[in-house]
Design a protein around this motif. Structure first.
Motif, PDB file in Angstrom:
ATOM      1  N   ARG A  21      48.629  68.231  13.499  1.00 41.00           N
ATOM      2  CA  ARG A  21      49.250  66.965  13.852  1.00 41.00           C
ATOM      3  C   ARG A  21      50.150  66.477  12.727  1.00 41.00           C
ATOM      4  N   GLN A  22      51.249  65.842  13.086  1.00 44.66           N
ATOM      5  CA  GLN A  22      52.103  65.232  12.074  1.00 44.66           C
ATOM      6  C   GLN A  22      51.364  64.072  11.417  1.00 44.66           C
ATOM      7  N   GLY A  23      51.478  63.979  10.090  1.00 48.40           N
ATOM      8  CA  GLY A  23      50.833  62.883   9.380  1.00 48.40           C
ATOM      9  C   GLY A  23      49.334  63.009   9.282  1.00 48.40           C
ATOM     10  N   GLN A  24      48.805  64.205   9.536  1.00 45.24           N
ATOM     11  CA  GLN A  24      47.357  64.416   9.489  1.00 45.24           C
ATOM     12  C   GLN A  24      46.836  64.252   8.061  1.00 45.24           C
ATOM     13  N   ASP A  25      45.873  63.357   7.867  1.00 48.78           N
ATOM     14  CA  ASP A  25      45.234  63.190   6.568  1.00 48.78           C
ATOM     15  C   ASP A  25      44.114  64.207   6.414  1.00 48.78           C
ATOM     16  N   TYR A  26      43.899  64.653   5.184  1.00 49.08           N
ATOM     17  CA  TYR A  26      42.909  65.696   4.937  1.00 49.08           C
ATOM     18  C   TYR A  26      41.474  65.175   5.042  1.00 49.08           C
ATOM     19  N   ARG A  27      41.183  64.073   4.328  1.00 51.44           N
ATOM     20  CA  ARG A  27      39.791  63.621   4.280  1.00 51.44           C
ATOM     21  C   ARG A  27      39.730  62.100   4.208  1.00 51.44           C
ATOM     22  N   TYR A  28      38.814  61.530   4.993  1.00 54.99           N
ATOM     23  CA  TYR A  28      38.429  60.120   4.890  1.00 54.99           C
ATOM     24  C   TYR A  28      36.952  60.066   4.526  1.00 54.99           C
ATOM     25  N   ALA A  29      36.587  59.183   3.619  1.00 53.84           N
ATOM     26  CA  ALA A  29      35.177  59.051   3.253  1.00 53.84           C
ATOM     27  C   ALA A  29      34.939  57.674   2.638  1.00 53.84           C
ATOM     28  N   ASN A  30      34.205  56.836   3.325  1.00 52.87           N
ATOM     29  CA  ASN A  30      33.880  55.502   2.834  1.00 52.87           C
ATOM     30  C   ASN A  30      32.627  55.508   1.963  1.00 52.87           C
ATOM     31  N   ASP A  31      32.631  54.663   0.961  1.00 48.08           N
ATOM     32  CA  ASP A  31      31.414  54.351   0.220  1.00 48.08           C
ATOM     33  C   ASP A  31      30.821  53.079   0.837  1.00 48.08           C
ATOM     34  N   PRO A  32      29.679  53.176   1.541  1.00 46.69           N
ATOM     35  CA  PRO A  32      29.108  52.010   2.216  1.00 46.69           C
ATOM     36  C   PRO A  32      28.134  51.210   1.359  1.00 46.69           C
ATOM     37  N   SER A  33      28.175  51.410   0.044  1.00 41.49           N
ATOM     38  CA  SER A  33      27.183  50.762  -0.831  1.00 41.49           C
ATOM     39  C   SER A  33      27.176  49.245  -0.700  1.00 41.49           C
ATOM     40  N   LYS A  34      28.358  48.655  -0.514  1.00 37.96           N
ATOM     41  CA  LYS A  34      28.440  47.188  -0.497  1.00 37.96           C
ATOM     42  C   LYS A  34      27.646  46.593   0.660  1.00 37.96           C
ATOM     43  N   ILE A  35      27.855  47.092   1.873  1.00 36.98           N
ATOM     44  CA  ILE A  35      27.115  46.528   3.003  1.00 36.98           C
ATOM     45  C   ILE A  35      25.629  46.873   2.904  1.00 36.98           C
ATOM     46  N   MET A  36      25.310  48.023   2.353  1.00 40.31           N
ATOM     47  CA  MET A  36      23.906  48.392   2.191  1.00 40.31           C
ATOM     48  C   MET A  36      23.209  47.467   1.209  1.00 40.31           C
ATOM     49  N   ASN A  37      23.855  47.201   0.099  1.00 41.66           N
ATOM     50  CA  ASN A  37      23.234  46.386  -0.948  1.00 41.66           C
ATOM     51  C   ASN A  37      23.286  44.893  -0.647  1.00 41.66           C
ATOM     52  N   ASP A  38      24.437  44.419  -0.159  1.00 41.28           N
ATOM     53  CA  ASP A  38      24.623  42.975   0.025  1.00 41.28           C
ATOM     54  C   ASP A  38      24.037  42.457   1.334  1.00 41.28           C
ATOM     55  N   LEU A  39      24.084  43.275   2.374  1.00 41.73           N
ATOM     56  CA  LEU A  39      23.640  42.819   3.701  1.00 41.73           C
ATOM     57  C   LEU A  39      22.419  43.571   4.215  1.00 41.73           C
ATOM     58  N   ASP A  40      21.831  44.411   3.373  1.00 40.45           N
ATOM     59  CA  ASP A  40      20.597  45.133   3.709  1.00 40.45           C
ATOM     60  C   ASP A  40      20.745  45.913   5.008  1.00 40.45           C
ATOM     61  N   TRP A  41      21.869  46.620   5.137  1.00 41.09           N
ATOM     62  CA  TRP A  41      22.129  47.436   6.329  1.00 41.09           C
ATOM     63  C   TRP A  41      22.005  48.909   5.982  1.00 41.09           C
ATOM     64  N   GLN A  42      21.492  49.691   6.931  1.00 46.77           N
ATOM     65  CA  GLN A  42      21.392  51.128   6.765  1.00 46.77           C
ATOM     66  C   GLN A  42      21.713  51.815   8.101  1.00 46.77           C
ATOM     67  N   PRO A  43      22.438  52.952   8.079  1.00 40.90           N
ATOM     68  CA  PRO A  43      22.582  53.726   9.317  1.00 40.90           C
ATOM     69  C   PRO A  43      21.260  54.385   9.678  1.00 40.90           C
ATOM     70  N   ARG A  44      20.987  54.515  10.957  1.00 41.33           N
ATOM     71  CA  ARG A  44      19.717  55.075  11.423  1.00 41.33           C
ATOM     72  C   ARG A  44      19.857  56.466  12.038  1.00 41.33           C
ATOM     73  N   TYR A  45      21.082  56.883  12.329  1.00 45.43           N
ATOM     74  CA  TYR A  45      21.288  58.143  13.028  1.00 45.43           C
ATOM     75  C   TYR A  45      22.031  59.135  12.142  1.00 45.43           C
ATOM     76  N   ASN A  46      21.443  60.310  11.934  1.00 40.56           N
ATOM     77  CA  ASN A  46      22.219  61.359  11.283  1.00 40.56           C
ATOM     78  C   ASN A  46      23.101  62.032  12.342  1.00 40.56           C
ATOM     79  N   PHE A  47      23.987  62.900  11.879  1.00 38.85           N
ATOM     80  CA  PHE A  47      24.981  63.461  12.792  1.00 38.85           C
ATOM     81  C   PHE A  47      24.338  64.325  13.875  1.00 38.85           C
TER      82      PHE A  47
END
Length: 218
Positions: free
Chosen positions: A167-193
């Protein structure tokens, strides 16, 4: 305009649903944080970044209580079939060729829809006004690997895979660091892939008539 209507109303919170794509692309190391620069590389991500800036201006100028939610790639039951995972599930179930852009080496963090809902709920109820929250499951996969797992679960041969121009404009990799919502709002994902993908595939297998209904509308 939603922002104008919100400015004139006594709303509790304006949630701007954004994307990790506004940050641009990463190589094989590092993660996007809430302070990462905005560097969109294609028209879609640039349009999302533009809206983010507009929403920020309403918070700064008028005090509109906003939060920015920047998600990883969301998937799950009943997702519209133009998206990668439902599209590849459908083609596999129908024994059709499965096209993959380039060599399928782009990397995305795959984020199950139920975790998406709980993250939004946490931000809606407890997010501090003006704050950005990066959301992700830290479940990174290459596109080719995602498709191969789908084929394996459904019981189809990898020979269905074909490679097409990237695809035109295809980005190689996206990866978020979710530490802020985990630490500040006590949130965690429950489902692995693996769990989320099996739930998703089972839904599409059990709802084959849903495809036909969409096709008849289209």
């Amino acid at each position: 305009m939603l922002l104008e209507a919100s400015k004139c109303s006594d709303i509790r919170k304006f949630i701007q649903i954004s994307t990790d794509e506004v940050y641009g692309s990463l190589d094989d190391t590092g993660y996007f944080t809430e302070s990462s620069p905005i560097l969109p590389n294609n028209p879609y991500s640039a349009s999302k970044a533009a809206v983010d800036h507009l929403v920020r201006s309403y918070h700064h100028t008028y005090g509109l209580p906003v939060n920015f939610v920047r998600f990883a790639n969301i998937y799950g039951p009943s997702q519209y079939p133009e998206k990668l995972i439902p599209m590849k599930i459908k083609k596999a179930l129908d024994n059709k060729e499965i096209p993959i852009h380039g060599q399928g080496l782009s990397i995305r963090d795959w984020f199950f829809v139920q975790d998406n809902v709980t993250a939004i709920d946490a931000i809606l109820n407890n997010g501090l006004p003006g704050e950005i929250y990066n959301i992700g499951a830290q479940e990174e996969r290459r596109t080719i690997d995602v498709v191969q797992v789908i084929l394996e679960i459904i019981g189809k041969m990898r020979g269905l895979i074909t490679f097409i121009d990237d695809r035109q404009g295809q980005d190689y990799r996206y990866a978020n660091d979710p530490s802020k919502i985990m630490n500040d709002l006590d949130w965690q994902p429950r489902y692995n892939f693996e769990l989320g993908l099996r739930i998703t595939i089972n839904w599409y297998v059990e709802n084959r008539t849903w495809w036909k209904a969409l096709q008849s509308v289209g």
